[in-house]
Design a protein around this motif. Sequence first.
Motif, PDB file in Angstrom:
ATOM      1  N   CYS A 136       0.839  -1.200   0.000  1.00  0.00           N
ATOM      2  CA  CYS A 136       0.000   0.000   0.000  1.00  0.00           C
ATOM      3  C   CYS A 136       0.875   1.252   0.000  1.00  0.00           C
ATOM      4  CB  CYS A 136      -0.908  -0.004   1.235  1.00  0.00           C
ATOM      5  SG  CYS A 136      -2.180   1.270   1.245  1.00  0.00           S
ATOM      6  N   GLU A 137       0.305   2.352  -0.455  1.00  0.00           N
ATOM      7  CA  GLU A 137       0.940   3.653  -0.320  1.00  0.00           C
ATOM      8  C   GLU A 137      -0.145   4.684  -0.027  1.00  0.00           C
ATOM      9  OE1 GLU A 137       1.399   4.727  -5.085  1.00  0.00           O
ATOM     10  OE2 GLU A 137       3.087   3.868  -4.006  1.00  0.00           O
ATOM     11  N   ILE A 138       0.207   5.705   0.732  1.00  0.00           N
ATOM     12  CA  ILE A 138      -0.780   6.679   1.169  1.00  0.00           C
ATOM     13  C   ILE A 138      -0.323   8.094   0.826  1.00  0.00           C
ATOM     14  CG2 ILE A 138      -1.813   5.275   2.983  1.00  0.00           C
ATOM     15  CD1 ILE A 138      -0.037   6.658   5.021  1.00  0.00           C
ATOM     16  N   ASP A 139      -1.296   8.918   0.425  1.00  0.00           N
ATOM     17  CA  ASP A 139      -1.042  10.333   0.191  1.00  0.00           C
ATOM     18  C   ASP A 139      -0.927  11.055   1.525  1.00  0.00           C
ATOM     19  OD1 ASP A 139      -1.336  10.039  -2.612  1.00  0.00           O
ATOM     20  OD2 ASP A 139      -3.511  10.275  -2.450  1.00  0.00           O
ATOM     21  N   GLY A 140      -0.231  12.187   1.499  1.00  0.00           N
ATOM     22  CA  GLY A 140      -0.128  13.018   2.685  1.00  0.00           C
ATOM     23  C   GLY A 140       0.649  14.282   2.386  1.00  0.00           C
ATOM     24  N   LEU A 141       1.047  14.971   3.417  1.00  0.00           N
ATOM     25  CA  LEU A 141       1.878  16.165   3.301  1.00  0.00           C
ATOM     26  C   LEU A 141       3.169  15.945   4.068  1.00  0.00           C
ATOM     27  CD1 LEU A 141      -0.481  19.252   3.915  1.00  0.00           C
ATOM     28  CD2 LEU A 141       0.218  18.256   1.725  1.00  0.00           C
ATOM     29  N   ILE A 142       4.259  16.471   3.524  1.00  0.00           N
ATOM     30  CA  ILE A 142       5.494  16.579   4.297  1.00  0.00           C
ATOM     31  C   ILE A 142       5.754  18.061   4.525  1.00  0.00           C
ATOM     32  CG2 ILE A 142       6.528  14.406   3.533  1.00  0.00           C
ATOM     33  CD1 ILE A 142       8.278  16.050   1.611  1.00  0.00           C
ATOM     34  N   ALA A 143       6.312  18.366   5.681  1.00  0.00           N
ATOM     35  CA  ALA A 143       6.640  19.751   6.008  1.00  0.00           C
ATOM     36  C   ALA A 143       7.839  19.760   6.944  1.00  0.00           C
ATOM     37  CB  ALA A 143       5.453  20.464   6.656  1.00  0.00           C
ATOM     38  N   PRO A 144       8.658  20.792   6.851  1.00  0.00           N
ATOM     39  CA  PRO A 144       9.833  20.863   7.726  1.00  0.00           C
ATOM     40  C   PRO A 144       9.463  21.219   9.156  1.00  0.00           C
ATOM     41  CG  PRO A 144       9.700  22.834   6.344  1.00  0.00           C
ATOM     42  CD  PRO A 144       8.614  21.902   5.876  1.00  0.00           C
ATOM     43  N   VAL A 145      10.228  20.657  10.077  1.00  0.00           N
ATOM     44  CA  VAL A 145      10.115  20.994  11.500  1.00  0.00           C
ATOM     45  C   VAL A 145      11.295  21.906  11.810  1.00  0.00           C
ATOM     46  CG1 VAL A 145      10.033  20.096  13.851  1.00  0.00           C
ATOM     47  CG2 VAL A 145       9.031  18.771  11.971  1.00  0.00           C
ATOM     48  N   PRO A 146      11.056  23.222  11.920  1.00  0.00           N
ATOM     49  CA  PRO A 146      12.173  24.170  12.035  1.00  0.00           C
ATOM     50  C   PRO A 146      13.143  23.813  13.155  1.00  0.00           C
ATOM     51  CG  PRO A 146      10.112  25.348  11.675  1.00  0.00           C
ATOM     52  CD  PRO A 146       9.762  23.902  11.919  1.00  0.00           C
ATOM     53  N   ASN A 147      14.416  23.772  12.788  1.00  0.00           N
ATOM     54  CA  ASN A 147      15.508  23.510  13.733  1.00  0.00           C
ATOM     55  C   ASN A 147      15.376  22.164  14.435  1.00  0.00           C
ATOM     56  OD1 ASN A 147      16.604  26.157  13.260  1.00  0.00           O
ATOM     57  ND2 ASN A 147      14.991  26.968  14.599  1.00  0.00           N
ATOM     58  N   GLY A 148      14.582  21.263  13.853  1.00  0.00           N
ATOM     59  CA  GLY A 148      14.414  19.949  14.461  1.00  0.00           C
ATOM     60  C   GLY A 148      13.749  19.991  15.817  1.00  0.00           C
ATOM     61  N   ASP A 149      12.985  21.054  16.093  1.00  0.00           N
ATOM     62  CA  ASP A 149      12.320  21.203  17.390  1.00  0.00           C
ATOM     63  C   ASP A 149      10.963  20.513  17.323  1.00  0.00           C
ATOM     64  OD1 ASP A 149      11.241  21.901  19.770  1.00  0.00           O
ATOM     65  OD2 ASP A 149      11.544  24.065  19.556  1.00  0.00           O
ATOM     66  N   TRP A 150      10.922  19.270  17.778  1.00  0.00           N
ATOM     67  CA  TRP A 150       9.734  18.435  17.674  1.00  0.00           C
ATOM     68  C   TRP A 150       8.778  18.596  18.845  1.00  0.00           C
ATOM     69  CZ3 TRP A 150       8.605  15.465  13.440  1.00  0.00           C
ATOM     70  CH2 TRP A 150       9.643  15.229  12.530  1.00  0.00           C
ATOM     71  N   ARG A 151       9.086  19.435  19.818  1.00  0.00           N
ATOM     72  CA  ARG A 151       8.308  19.442  21.059  1.00  0.00           C
ATOM     73  C   ARG A 151       6.820  19.695  20.827  1.00  0.00           C
ATOM     74  NH1 ARG A 151      11.937  23.538  24.423  1.00  0.00           N
ATOM     75  NH2 ARG A 151      12.049  24.387  22.310  1.00  0.00           N
ATOM     76  N   ALA A 152       6.484  20.718  20.037  1.00  0.00           N
ATOM     77  CA  ALA A 152       5.072  21.050  19.832  1.00  0.00           C
ATOM     78  C   ALA A 152       4.352  19.937  19.086  1.00  0.00           C
ATOM     79  CB  ALA A 152       4.938  22.370  19.078  1.00  0.00           C
ATOM     80  N   LEU A 153       4.999  19.400  18.048  1.00  0.00           N
ATOM     81  CA  LEU A 153       4.354  18.351  17.258  1.00  0.00           C
ATOM     82  C   LEU A 153       4.267  17.050  18.048  1.00  0.00           C
ATOM     83  CD1 LEU A 153       3.025  18.053  14.521  1.00  0.00           C
ATOM     84  CD2 LEU A 153       5.232  17.342  13.568  1.00  0.00           C
ATOM     85  N   ASP A 154       5.296  16.737  18.812  1.00  0.00           N
ATOM     86  CA  ASP A 154       5.238  15.539  19.659  1.00  0.00           C
ATOM     87  C   ASP A 154       4.119  15.663  20.692  1.00  0.00           C
ATOM     88  OD1 ASP A 154       7.312  14.312  18.327  1.00  0.00           O
ATOM     89  OD2 ASP A 154       8.821  14.707  19.878  1.00  0.00           O
ATOM     90  N   ALA A 155       3.888  16.876  21.191  1.00  0.00           N
ATOM     91  CA  ALA A 155       2.797  17.069  22.154  1.00  0.00           C
ATOM     92  C   ALA A 155       1.453  16.859  21.471  1.00  0.00           C
ATOM     93  CB  ALA A 155       2.878  18.462  22.762  1.00  0.00           C
ATOM     94  N   ARG A 156       1.302  17.374  20.259  1.00  0.00           N
ATOM     95  CA  ARG A 156       0.051  17.172  19.519  1.00  0.00           C
ATOM     96  C   ARG A 156      -0.174  15.693  19.245  1.00  0.00           C
ATOM     97  NH1 ARG A 156      -2.222  20.062  14.032  1.00  0.00           N
ATOM     98  NH2 ARG A 156      -3.274  18.241  13.157  1.00  0.00           N
ATOM     99  N   GLU A 157       0.883  14.983  18.898  1.00  0.00           N
ATOM    100  CA  GLU A 157       0.792  13.570  18.527  1.00  0.00           C
ATOM    101  C   GLU A 157       1.248  12.683  19.686  1.00  0.00           C
ATOM    102  OE1 GLU A 157      -0.619  13.137  15.632  1.00  0.00           O
ATOM    103  OE2 GLU A 157      -0.506  15.260  15.120  1.00  0.00           O
ATOM    104  N   HIS A 158       0.839  13.017  20.906  1.00  0.00           N
ATOM    105  CA  HIS A 158       1.403  12.381  22.094  1.00  0.00           C
ATOM    106  C   HIS A 158       1.066  10.910  22.229  1.00  0.00           C
ATOM    107  CE1 HIS A 158      -2.663  13.369  23.506  1.00  0.00           C
ATOM    108  NE2 HIS A 158      -2.511  12.419  24.407  1.00  0.00           N
ATOM    109  N   ALA A 159       0.088  10.407  21.525  1.00  0.00           N
ATOM    110  CA  ALA A 159      -0.259   8.989  21.628  1.00  0.00           C
ATOM    111  C   ALA A 159       0.576   8.107  20.697  1.00  0.00           C
ATOM    112  CB  ALA A 159      -1.742   8.793  21.329  1.00  0.00           C
ATOM    113  N   TYR A 160       1.420   8.741  19.883  1.00  0.00           N
ATOM    114  CA  TYR A 160       2.174   8.024  18.859  1.00  0.00           C
ATOM    115  C   TYR A 160       3.664   7.957  19.206  1.00  0.00           C
ATOM    116  CZ  TYR A 160      -1.780   9.324  15.735  1.00  0.00           C
ATOM    117  OH  TYR A 160      -3.007   9.508  15.154  1.00  0.00           O
TER     118      TYR A 160
END
Length: 198
Positions: free
Chosen positions: A53-77
């Motif tokens: 399988c393959e899935i569509d989606g979006l890729i976007a840069p995480v400025p300066n590799g600072d994942w804190r905000a996105l990791d908090a949003r996706e905290h179950a993953y």
Amino acid sequence: MDVFFFGYGSLVNRQTHDYGNAERARAKGWRRIWRHTALRPVAFLTAVPDPDCEIDGLIAPVPNGDWRALDAREHAYDRIRLADLPDHPLPYQPEVAIYSIPEGKHGAPSMAHPVLLSYLDVVVQGYLHEFGPDGVERFFATTDGWDAPILDDRAHPHYPRHQHLTPAETALVDDWLVRLDTAVVHLDDHPPIPRSPQ
């Protein structure tokens, strides 16, 4: 150089985040499925390995590799580096990560842990805007778990990033739910669900 995330659910809807310079992409070897964990009161999408399988989606840069905000949003993953890079229009190959719930840490949706219609609306709207009706069709075709109960919370959305849909967009979602013969439960007929902070 910035590292990137690959979004395949609500992150496809640009109205739910402020990560700029997002590009359409396609990840090979993954499939979506509706699941729930003990970390959230409702079911949501995760990506699971599927070599066919393959899935569509979006890729976007995480400025300066600072994942804190996105990791908090996706905290179950868990955040997983993709070994096979997605197809994309960028002139270089960035490092890309995908969010996925580890095997053994998720279960099937249930009446106690339903899919929020306000969340599904956001996801479908994102795919429609990015990939058109064909992209919406591919989204439904490459997502499993449509036997999950769908909680109709449109009148009082529980999803914190819910969006306004046009009548045509609402009709598109509803048409697909009819096609898939999903079980839609009205909010008045369901016990209260705690609102997620994310």
